[in-house]
Design a protein around this motif. Sequence first.
Motif, short mmCIF file in Angstrom:
data_model
loop_
_atom_site.label_atom_id
_atom_site.label_comp_id
_atom_site.label_asym_id
_atom_site.label_seq_id
_atom_site.Cartn_x
_atom_site.Cartn_y
_atom_site.Cartn_z
N LEU A 15 0.86 -1.19 0.00
CA LEU A 15 0.00 0.00 0.00
C LEU A 15 0.90 1.23 0.00
O LEU A 15 1.72 1.39 0.91
CB LEU A 15 -0.92 0.00 1.23
N ASP A 16 0.75 2.06 -1.01
CA ASP A 16 1.53 3.30 -1.10
C ASP A 16 3.03 3.06 -0.96
O ASP A 16 3.73 3.80 -0.25
CB ASP A 16 1.05 4.32 -0.06
N LYS A 59 4.53 0.72 0.60
CA LYS A 59 4.91 0.06 1.86
C LYS A 59 4.32 -1.34 1.92
O LYS A 59 3.42 -1.69 1.17
CB LYS A 59 4.45 0.90 3.05
N TRP A 71 3.16 -0.54 8.56
CA TRP A 71 3.41 -0.44 7.13
C TRP A 71 4.83 0.07 6.99
O TRP A 71 5.14 1.15 7.47
CB TRP A 71 2.43 0.54 6.48
#
Length: 128
Positions: A11-12, A14, A101
């Motif tokens: 996610l993003d 990470k 994350w």
Amino acid sequence: MKKVAAAVVYLDGKVLLTRRAPGEKLAGMWEFPGGKLEVDETPQRCIVREIREELGVYSEAGEILTESTFAYPGGTIHLIAVELVLNSTHFVLQVHDRVEWCLPRELLSYELAPADIPIAMEIIGKYG
């Protein structure tokens, strides 16, 4: 040998890690969340079920990223890392006490469960 599926979630830029809660096997260690395959269960079906049970979220399984085998004192596991897309990040933790994350290059700064280290190395090699 136990077959275990592990979720690799991005996610993003990470990667998702979870920490085993006190009282659990490998308490305090970080891992890619997941669990044991049931009889006649694919790694993809297993990881969707396990993430729903452990983190309380629905997901969609993708490709197998890598596999590793590790002999723990209690028995050997064959860990199958499956790329996963989550439908939500509003977690309800069951067997973990923390979620992080982290950037791929930071993975080895966590005290990872031994079987998860080869997965971390694969992610680092793929994404830096």
